[in-house]
Write an enzyme that holds these catalytic residues in place. Structure first.
Site, short mmCIF file in Angstrom:
data_model
loop_
_atom_site.label_atom_id
_atom_site.label_comp_id
_atom_site.label_asym_id
_atom_site.label_seq_id
_atom_site.Cartn_x
_atom_site.Cartn_y
_atom_site.Cartn_z
N ASN A 7 46.25 -9.95 -26.82
CA ASN A 7 45.17 -9.91 -27.80
C ASN A 7 45.04 -8.44 -28.20
OD1 ASN A 7 42.81 -9.89 -29.23
ND2 ASN A 7 41.60 -10.96 -27.68
N ARG A 96 47.20 -13.67 -29.97
CA ARG A 96 46.02 -14.06 -30.73
C ARG A 96 46.12 -13.39 -32.09
NH1 ARG A 96 40.19 -11.47 -30.70
NH2 ARG A 96 39.22 -12.94 -32.10
N HIS A 186 36.85 -17.50 -34.07
CA HIS A 186 36.62 -17.93 -32.68
C HIS A 186 37.16 -19.34 -32.44
CE1 HIS A 186 32.85 -15.16 -31.99
NE2 HIS A 186 33.98 -14.55 -31.66
N LEU A 215 28.79 -17.04 -27.70
CA LEU A 215 27.90 -15.89 -27.82
C LEU A 215 28.45 -14.73 -27.01
CD1 LEU A 215 24.51 -17.82 -27.29
CD2 LEU A 215 25.74 -17.43 -29.44
N ARG A 247 26.63 -7.11 -35.78
CA ARG A 247 26.71 -7.73 -37.10
C ARG A 247 25.41 -8.47 -37.42
NH1 ARG A 247 31.94 -10.47 -35.52
NH2 ARG A 247 33.52 -8.84 -35.66
N ASP A 289 24.17 -4.36 -26.52
CA ASP A 289 24.48 -5.02 -25.27
C ASP A 289 23.30 -5.87 -24.81
OD1 ASP A 289 24.86 -5.55 -22.49
OD2 ASP A 289 26.37 -3.97 -22.47
N ARG A 291 22.71 -7.46 -22.13
CA ARG A 291 22.25 -7.18 -20.76
C ARG A 291 21.24 -6.05 -20.75
NH1 ARG A 291 27.34 -7.01 -17.22
NH2 ARG A 291 27.88 -6.22 -19.25
N GLY A 338 30.25 -14.00 -23.32
CA GLY A 338 29.57 -13.15 -22.35
C GLY A 338 28.08 -13.45 -22.22
N GLY A 340 26.45 -16.29 -23.56
CA GLY A 340 26.30 -17.73 -23.30
C GLY A 340 26.58 -18.10 -21.85
N GLU A 341 27.53 -17.39 -21.23
CA GLU A 341 27.92 -17.72 -19.87
C GLU A 341 27.02 -17.08 -18.82
OE1 GLU A 341 32.06 -16.54 -19.68
OE2 GLU A 341 32.48 -17.72 -21.49
N GLU A 392 40.26 -18.46 -23.78
CA GLU A 392 41.18 -18.46 -24.92
C GLU A 392 42.61 -18.19 -24.48
OE1 GLU A 392 37.98 -15.91 -26.26
OE2 GLU A 392 38.74 -16.16 -28.28
P1 ADP Z 1 33.61 -10.18 -26.62
O1 ADP Z 1 33.06 -10.98 -27.75
O2 ADP Z 1 33.91 -8.77 -26.98
O3 ADP Z 1 34.70 -10.88 -25.85
P2 ADP Z 1 31.93 -10.86 -24.37
O4 ADP Z 1 32.18 -12.31 -24.54
O5 ADP Z 1 32.42 -10.18 -23.15
O6 ADP Z 1 32.39 -10.03 -25.63
O7 ADP Z 1 30.34 -10.68 -24.46
C1 ADP Z 1 29.74 -9.44 -24.45
C2 ADP Z 1 28.22 -9.65 -24.42
O8 ADP Z 1 27.88 -10.40 -23.25
C3 ADP Z 1 27.43 -8.36 -24.36
O9 ADP Z 1 26.32 -8.44 -25.22
C4 ADP Z 1 26.96 -8.33 -22.91
O10 ADP Z 1 25.76 -7.65 -22.77
C5 ADP Z 1 26.76 -9.80 -22.66
N1 ADP Z 1 26.68 -10.05 -21.21
C6 ADP Z 1 27.65 -9.95 -20.29
N2 ADP Z 1 27.14 -10.20 -19.05
C7 ADP Z 1 25.83 -10.46 -19.20
C8 ADP Z 1 24.74 -10.79 -18.32
N3 ADP Z 1 24.93 -10.90 -17.02
N4 ADP Z 1 23.53 -10.97 -18.86
C9 ADP Z 1 23.33 -10.86 -20.17
N5 ADP Z 1 24.28 -10.57 -21.07
C10 ADP Z 1 25.52 -10.36 -20.60
#
Ligand code: ADP
Length: 411
Positions: A7, A96, A186, A215, A247, A289, A291, A338, A340-341, A392
């Site tokens: 990727n 990808r 996506h 997400l 975005r 971010d 988090r 990130g 959503g999970e 993916e």
């Molecule tokens: P990408 O789209 O670049 O692959 P990711 O799927 O890794 O990105 O998602 C990144 C997002 O996930 C960031 O906003 C990050 O803060 C959020 N994230 C990752 N871990 C956590 C967590 N434990 N709690 C809240 N948000 C998180």
């Protein structure tokens, strides 16, 4: 067969080596032999690699271009990482590729004609496709033309969108002349989550009616009916739809010219502002971010951090509502990416007030599913809620195997 999955971004590269074949598809026994990423290609690049389930190894190296990065990771794989005995053990490479336009509706083996096709879509994805092409050329230079390469497109899963979902209500001639339409992105992630949900619930493709939410830094929603993408929130570019890290998602297009005039910017600069300085970052003024935003809201009760989270969740909830309307209901809402999970608080906030549609989150199950697959809605809910970590790379590896062996895949 060992597949190198790549990727490639403008200055970064994520990779995995996955051993897969038809038997693995059925039994989910694909093996991840190694993985890693390289960032800041073009200067003193930083890398982080891992063989099998071992510890990550990190370092930095002057890597002047993508070819140097590919060479570097392959050398590591056969030498220090030791995941492979020799480069001859790589049977194929899966890439990808962000944009396949209307031309690529499934994964394809890369030959001269396909390369030209990807080049022709650069117009539609000027930020992404050139990097993907660099990755393809780098592999060819390092591994040789005899190693088959396969392109897996982010847009392909959405080729089933009906006209009512993919056409914008602008003069039809703009679609005819310039292919201005919603493409969706996506796709590999939505397709994986959809496939995995069917597998977990024993549902047939035909009977499937779900909403998937990817997400991450980029965010998108997808309405999936009969196993096919019926509608999706990203559009002509990944800018449309949900609120994302940087975005804006949906805005009134009339604000572009207004902002340009008021701020003395060109249209291209305003578009950049909507792509890079908006979303969670733009509203909070702090960070993209999630988090960090959740921590700011919790620990300092920061008003703008709260607002960013609230707008993010409200927009996602509205899309769930609209896809329920588009499909006449859904059997499940699935969270991936990130956020959503890993963010139960965000999942709970998105689903708030959707009880009328049979959507509810069980608090304990929600908290228990951080980075873990499973159902988080109470027993017997009309519309279930699931967490399904996306993969993916797995789908790219399997598609690559299929294409190389001429096995038909359904999307
Ligand atoms: P990408 O789209 O670049 O692959 P990711 O799927 O890794 O990105 O998602 C990144 C997002 O996930 C960031 O906003 C990050 O803060 C959020 N994230 C990752 N871990 C956590 C967590 N434990 N709690 C809240 N948000 C998180």
């Amino acid at each position: 067969m060992n597949i190198l999955v790549l990727n490639v971004g403008s200055s970064s590269l994520k990779w995995q080596v996955i051993d897969t074949d038809e038997q693995c598809f059925a039994s989910n026994t694909d093996r991840r032999l190694a993985r890693g990423q390289v960032e800041r290609i073009g200067g003193e690049a930083v890398w982080s690699f891992r063989a099998g389930d071992g510890a990550s190894v990190k370092g930095s190296a002057p890597l002047r271009d993508h070819r140097a990065a590919v060479e570097f990771l392959l050398q590591w794989l056969v030498a220090e990482g030791g995941a492979l005995g020799s480069l001859a053990e790589i049977g194929a490479v899966g890439h990808r590729v962000v944009h396949g336009g209307e031309r690529f509706v499934r994964s394809v083996g890369i030959d001269e004609q396909v390369l030209r096709g990807i080049e022709e879509t650069i117009e539609l994805a000027p930020l992404h496709n050139p990097a993907n092409l660099k990755g393809i050329h780098a592999v060819r230079a390092v591994l040789g033309a005899a190693v088959p390469q396969v392109a897996v497109f982010d847009t392909a899963f959405h080729h089933t969108l009906p006209e009512r979902a993919f056409l914008y209500a602008i003069p039809y001639s703009l679609y005819r002349r310039h292919r201005v339409r919603r493409y969706g992105f996506h796709g590999t992630s939505h397709r994986y989550v959809s496939y995995r949900w069917r597998q977990l619930t024993g549902t047939t493709r035909e009977a499937q009616r779900i909403i998937t939410l990817h997400l991450g830094n980029g965010c998108s929603a997808c309405a999936i009916s009969g196993g096919e993408s019926l509608d999706t929130s990203m559009g002509f570019t990944p800018l449309e739809g949900l609120v994302m890290g940087t975005r804006s998602g949906d805005v009134d297009p009339a604000v572009l010219d207004y902002i340009a005039q008021k701020e003395g910017l060109s249209l291209a600069e305003v578009e950049m502002l909507l792509n890079k300085q908006s979303g969670l970052l733009g509203i909070s003024g702090l960070t993209n971010d999630m988090r960090e935003l959740l921590a700011e809201a919790r620990e300092h009760d920061d008003r703008r951090a709260r607002l960013a989270i609230e707008i993010f969740c409200y927009r996602a909830r509205k899309y769930i509502g609209s896809y329920l309307a588009a499909m006449g209901g859904a059997d499940a809402v699935c969270f991936a990416g990130g956020i959503g999970e890993n963010a139960p608080a965000v999942r709970a906030m998105i689903c708030e007030g959707l009880e009328f549609a049979g959507i509810q989150v069980d608090a304990a199950a929600n908290e228990a599913h951080v980075g873990r697959e499973g159902r988080i809605s109470p027993e017997g809910a009309r519309t279930e809620v699931w967490v399904i970590p996306t993969d993916e790379e797995l789908l790219i590896a399997r598609d690559t195997f299929r294409v190389v062996h001429g096995i038909e895949a359904r999307y």
